[in-house]
Write an enzyme that holds these catalytic residues in place. Structure first.
Site, mmCIF file in Angstrom:
data_model
loop_
_atom_site.group_PDB
_atom_site.id
_atom_site.type_symbol
_atom_site.label_atom_id
_atom_site.label_comp_id
_atom_site.label_asym_id
_atom_site.label_seq_id
_atom_site.Cartn_x
_atom_site.Cartn_y
_atom_site.Cartn_z
ATOM 1 C CG HIS A 88 -1.825 -1.179 1.280
ATOM 2 N ND1 HIS A 88 -2.652 -1.533 0.236
ATOM 3 C CD2 HIS A 88 -2.043 -2.087 2.263
ATOM 4 C CE1 HIS A 88 -3.332 -2.608 0.572
ATOM 5 N NE2 HIS A 88 -2.991 -2.966 1.796
ATOM 6 C CB THR A 89 0.011 4.832 -0.291
ATOM 7 O OG1 THR A 89 -0.733 4.654 -1.493
ATOM 8 C CG2 THR A 89 0.773 6.141 -0.362
#
Length: 260
Positions: free
Chosen positions: A32-33
């Site tokens: 994920h980011t």
């Protein structure tokens, strides 16, 4: 290469086999980011006796580059509330779509009621906490300004961890360090905020935006400001602080060729 227009740039299927992107796949974990990329800086807000004033500048920075200068970070909801977004702009856009969908759903319910600012803040805090629990947080801190179910001024914050709190004045980003002391001089507690006029609150917030422009390298002099009262929302999205913001610099000794 396959030079037919419908497949420009692709290898020829009859020679290399059917085009397959499976080699792009990875056996590693889902990622994920890890950090925000394009970000907005401070949002500042202050209660007064009839409502709430909230403001945010229109700059979205790509790292340290002042890349996008017309990004509005205040969003209205159902003519009852304003949400100010600090942090990642793409996550702000996701939350904006989520709120638009919720607004449409609320508008078509048979009850005739819609979410007030307190309801909206609880909803956003649950969304942020859920994403944090999934180890995929939305990299934002939001301020929700409006009126509660008793038509009293409401102002609260929620961050990417789902942490929530409320106060007479709130700010995100560098505003929490630079603007909050100024706002707390005007409204140190709820009793003081309940005596503030709209004009006093506007002056304090505009002064805070001015200080942020001069002191925060990720801010600019064009900003959005909204006033939420029982009469509705007064939102202005292209306000300017000053016309000649740095005109005084040439009078400072040591600036440029000024030596006397």
């Amino acid at each position: 290469m396959n030079h037919l227009p419908q497949a420009w740039g692709r290898p020829r299927d009859d020679y290399y086999g059917a085009y397959d992107a499976s080699y792009f796949q990875s056996n590693g974990p889902n990622q994920h980011t890890q950090q925000p990329i394009v970000t907005g800086t401070s949002v500042v807000a202050l209660k007064f006796k009839d409502g709430v004033v909230i403001a945010a500048d229109n700059l979205a920075s790509y790292g340290s580059l002042a890349r996008f200068t017309d990004v509005k970070r205040l969003r209205t909801f159902a003519d009852t509330s304003v949400v100010g977004f600090g942090g990642d702009v793409s996550d702000m856009q996701y939350l904006d779509r989520l709120l638009n969908s919720l607004d449409t759903e609320e508008a078509y319910t048979s009850s005739g009621h819609t979410l007030n600012a307190r309801n909206l803040h609880i909803y956003l805090s649950k969304v942020l906490y859920k994403r944090r629990s999934d180890f995929n947080p939305l990299w934002n801190q939001v301020l929700v300004a409006g009126l509660d179910e008793e038509k009293k001024p409401f102002l609260a914050s929620a961050d990417l961890l789902g942490t929530t709190f409320s106060a007479p004045s709130l700010a995100t980003g560098f505003g929490a360090h630079l603007a909050q002391p100024l706002l707390r001089k005007v409204a140190p507690d709820e009793e003081a905020a309940a005596t503030l006029s709209k004009e006093q609150a506007l002056e304090a917030v505009k002064e805070s935006m001015k200080v942020l422009f001069y002191r925060d390298a990720r801010s600019m002099d064009k900003y959005s400001i909204a006033v939420v009262t029982k009469e509705g929302i007064d939102l202005k999205e292209n306000e300017k602080l000053e016309n000649q913001s740095w005109a005084f610099a040439d009078q400072i000794r040591g600036y440029g060729t000024q030596v006397n």
